[in-house]
Design a protein around this motif. Structure first.
Motif, mmCIF file in Angstrom:
data_model
loop_
_atom_site.group_PDB
_atom_site.id
_atom_site.type_symbol
_atom_site.label_atom_id
_atom_site.label_comp_id
_atom_site.label_asym_id
_atom_site.label_seq_id
_atom_site.Cartn_x
_atom_site.Cartn_y
_atom_site.Cartn_z
ATOM 1 N N TRP A 8 -23.098 8.397 0.555
ATOM 2 C CA TRP A 8 -21.702 7.990 0.761
ATOM 3 C C TRP A 8 -21.653 7.139 2.024
ATOM 4 O O TRP A 8 -21.901 7.619 3.128
ATOM 5 C CB TRP A 8 -20.791 9.212 0.899
ATOM 6 N N TRP A 9 -21.375 5.844 1.841
ATOM 7 C CA TRP A 9 -21.385 4.870 2.930
ATOM 8 C C TRP A 9 -19.969 4.586 3.398
ATOM 9 O O TRP A 9 -19.098 4.221 2.608
ATOM 10 C CB TRP A 9 -22.059 3.577 2.465
ATOM 11 N N ARG A 12 -21.241 -0.878 5.710
ATOM 12 C CA ARG A 12 -22.592 -1.336 5.370
ATOM 13 C C ARG A 12 -23.687 -0.751 6.260
ATOM 14 O O ARG A 12 -24.864 -0.793 5.918
ATOM 15 C CB ARG A 12 -22.656 -2.856 5.432
ATOM 16 N N CYS A 15 -24.039 5.546 6.844
ATOM 17 C CA CYS A 15 -24.064 6.499 5.741
ATOM 18 C C CYS A 15 -23.604 7.846 6.291
ATOM 19 O O CYS A 15 -24.242 8.403 7.185
ATOM 20 C CB CYS A 15 -25.474 6.606 5.158
ATOM 21 N N HIS A 60 -16.896 7.037 -4.902
ATOM 22 C CA HIS A 60 -17.960 6.051 -5.116
ATOM 23 C C HIS A 60 -19.113 6.314 -4.152
ATOM 24 O O HIS A 60 -18.912 6.448 -2.950
ATOM 25 C CB HIS A 60 -17.433 4.630 -4.924
ATOM 26 N N SER A 62 -23.530 5.352 -3.494
ATOM 27 C CA SER A 62 -24.709 4.585 -3.881
ATOM 28 C C SER A 62 -25.726 5.603 -4.360
ATOM 29 O O SER A 62 -25.782 6.722 -3.850
ATOM 30 C CB SER A 62 -25.291 3.826 -2.692
ATOM 31 N N THR A 74 -24.044 1.183 -7.188
ATOM 32 C CA THR A 74 -22.819 1.924 -6.883
ATOM 33 C C THR A 74 -22.358 2.640 -8.138
ATOM 34 O O THR A 74 -22.286 2.050 -9.217
ATOM 35 C CB THR A 74 -21.712 0.968 -6.389
ATOM 36 N N ARG A 76 -19.489 5.699 -9.734
ATOM 37 C CA ARG A 76 -18.309 6.541 -9.557
ATOM 38 C C ARG A 76 -18.712 7.921 -10.055
ATOM 39 O O ARG A 76 -19.267 8.064 -11.152
ATOM 40 C CB ARG A 76 -17.133 6.016 -10.374
ATOM 41 N N GLU A 89 -21.866 3.607 -13.630
ATOM 42 C CA GLU A 89 -22.065 2.445 -12.770
ATOM 43 C C GLU A 89 -20.723 1.772 -12.501
ATOM 44 O O GLU A 89 -19.887 1.628 -13.395
ATOM 45 C CB GLU A 89 -23.033 1.465 -13.416
ATOM 46 N N TRP A 93 -16.828 -2.495 -8.073
ATOM 47 C CA TRP A 93 -16.207 -1.846 -6.925
ATOM 48 C C TRP A 93 -16.550 -2.646 -5.683
ATOM 49 O O TRP A 93 -17.705 -2.963 -5.421
ATOM 50 C CB TRP A 93 -16.692 -0.403 -6.800
ATOM 51 N N GLY A 95 -15.950 -1.803 -2.476
ATOM 52 C CA GLY A 95 -16.180 -1.035 -1.259
ATOM 53 C C GLY A 95 -14.936 -0.781 -0.445
ATOM 54 O O GLY A 95 -15.000 -0.221 0.634
#
Length: 104
Positions: A8-9, A12, A15, A60, A62, A74, A76, A89, A93, A95
């Motif tokens: 979960w970011w 960028r 995390c 969402h 990664s 990415t 959901r 997938e 999205w 971000g």
């Protein structure tokens, strides 16, 4: 079937949390994939609280597979009552998410 890691970011470079999962991926006739999974290890109370918080903010994540330093796809995530994780997938999205905090 195999293992993966949900990340979960916040942005960028940050995390906030990672979760190891056991995952099964299926691909349909036109190449679209879906996956189901479960947390590889049961979440303790603190981890569960963090998971629920992140899921409520934005579901969402990664996904990274063994050998990858950072997730590139990415997805959901939807969690069923029995603990099954459904991953779809989410290539469109961007971000962004709008979150309001009540600080009173």
């Amino acid at each position: 079937m195999g293992q993966g890691r949900l990340e979960w970011w916040a942005n960028r470079s940050t995390c906030l949390e990672t979760y190891d999962i056991d995952i099964t991926v299926t691909v349909d006739a036109v190449g679209n994939w879906r996956a189901t999974g479960r947390h590889a290890n049961a979440l303790d109370a603190t981890q569960r609280e963090g998971w629920d918080f992140l899921m409520e903010m934005d579901p969402h994540f990664s996904i990274a597979f063994p050998g990858e330093d950072r997730g590139g796809i990415t997805v959901r995530v939807v969690e069923a009552e029995d603990g099954t994780l459904w991953l779809v997938e989410a290539p469109d999205w961007d971000g962004s998410v709008s979150i309001a905090f009540d600080l009173t």
